[in-house]
Motif scaffolding. Sequence first.
Motif, mmCIF file in Angstrom:
data_model
loop_
_atom_site.group_PDB
_atom_site.id
_atom_site.type_symbol
_atom_site.label_atom_id
_atom_site.label_comp_id
_atom_site.label_asym_id
_atom_site.label_seq_id
_atom_site.Cartn_x
_atom_site.Cartn_y
_atom_site.Cartn_z
ATOM 1 N N ALA A 43 32.580 38.899 35.925
ATOM 2 C CA ALA A 43 33.966 38.825 36.041
ATOM 3 C C ALA A 43 34.579 39.155 37.558
ATOM 4 O O ALA A 43 35.260 39.923 37.528
ATOM 5 C CB ALA A 43 34.960 39.475 35.111
ATOM 6 N N ALA A 74 37.959 36.313 38.778
ATOM 7 C CA ALA A 74 38.691 36.644 37.597
ATOM 8 C C ALA A 74 39.711 37.673 37.956
ATOM 9 O O ALA A 74 39.453 38.785 38.482
ATOM 10 C CB ALA A 74 37.703 36.948 36.560
ATOM 11 N N ARG A 95 40.043 40.913 32.994
ATOM 12 C CA ARG A 95 38.890 40.294 34.066
ATOM 13 C C ARG A 95 37.965 39.769 32.869
ATOM 14 O O ARG A 95 37.566 38.617 33.084
ATOM 15 C CB ARG A 95 38.188 41.389 34.951
ATOM 16 C CG ARG A 95 39.048 41.793 36.107
ATOM 17 C CD ARG A 95 38.104 42.343 37.020
ATOM 18 N NE ARG A 95 39.002 43.154 38.127
ATOM 19 C CZ ARG A 95 39.403 42.593 39.255
ATOM 20 N NH1 ARG A 95 39.045 41.187 39.371
ATOM 21 N NH2 ARG A 95 39.967 43.290 40.335
ATOM 22 N N ALA A 99 36.967 35.713 32.966
ATOM 23 C CA ALA A 99 35.692 35.376 33.078
ATOM 24 C C ALA A 99 35.213 34.447 31.959
ATOM 25 O O ALA A 99 34.513 33.324 31.930
ATOM 26 C CB ALA A 99 34.801 36.355 33.422
ATOM 27 N N GLY A 105 31.623 31.013 32.003
ATOM 28 C CA GLY A 105 31.740 32.303 30.767
ATOM 29 C C GLY A 105 31.691 31.971 29.568
ATOM 30 O O GLY A 105 30.903 32.540 28.457
ATOM 31 N N ALA A 113 32.438 42.774 33.012
ATOM 32 C CA ALA A 113 33.669 43.182 34.061
ATOM 33 C C ALA A 113 33.567 44.565 34.325
ATOM 34 O O ALA A 113 33.465 45.571 33.372
ATOM 35 C CB ALA A 113 35.015 42.800 33.181
#
Length: 235
Positions: A43, A74, A95, A99, A105, A113
């Motif tokens: 992320a 993100a 995040r 993501a 993702g 993240a």
Amino acid sequence: QACAQGARSFARSLPPSSAMAEATGCGSSDALDGGWCLSVVVASASRPKIEAAKAGFERMLPEGAQLKVEGVEAASGVSAQPMGGEETRRGALERLAAARATAAGREADFVIAFEGGCEEDPSGRKVCFAVICIQYRDDPYISEVRSATHSLPPGIEALLAEGQELGVATDRFFSERVTAGYGKSTGGTIGALTGGVVDRVEYYAHPTSLALVPFVNADIYGISGANPLRRMASV
């Protein structure tokens, strides 16, 4: 190896990251040429975070497994320099969700993240840490860990009190030791403080591996055993 890399990269900055970066290439987590392939989305488009994710996942993979790691932009939804555990954790979770919502993702086996933060220790001094969150695609469970904590010199504390982000404060405080951009590149604040012995990649890679422990041991954590790390561990 990561520490040695940090020493070599000390006092120099890296070129800016692209909006999406790929560290290695393979397909999905299906068997590939007799081995396994694991896909991970980070992320962030930050090169140190992408490299840290790669390093942390690689340590937990069985021999012969392949890894694809890419970063996506993100937003954290928190301040540029989170203060305190709650804000830092919220930034990591935001995040992670952002993501996971991207096309990459949604397809990846795992999303990870990182969010770095600062807080006051019991003595009132500012210290640094990071929150790392990882989620497997088909399970709502999120593994959260916190990195080791390290201290800051009073000069950087003063710059943070002025509202500067840690990476910027690092560049300014260590202006005679590092080049512009070093604070947010591979070296980071920890690289400047340790002379490159520990850099941001190593600092984030260790808790990445720790955050993967529940997925490798899914049966005893009561989470989905369908995740590819659990399948790999069974091979």
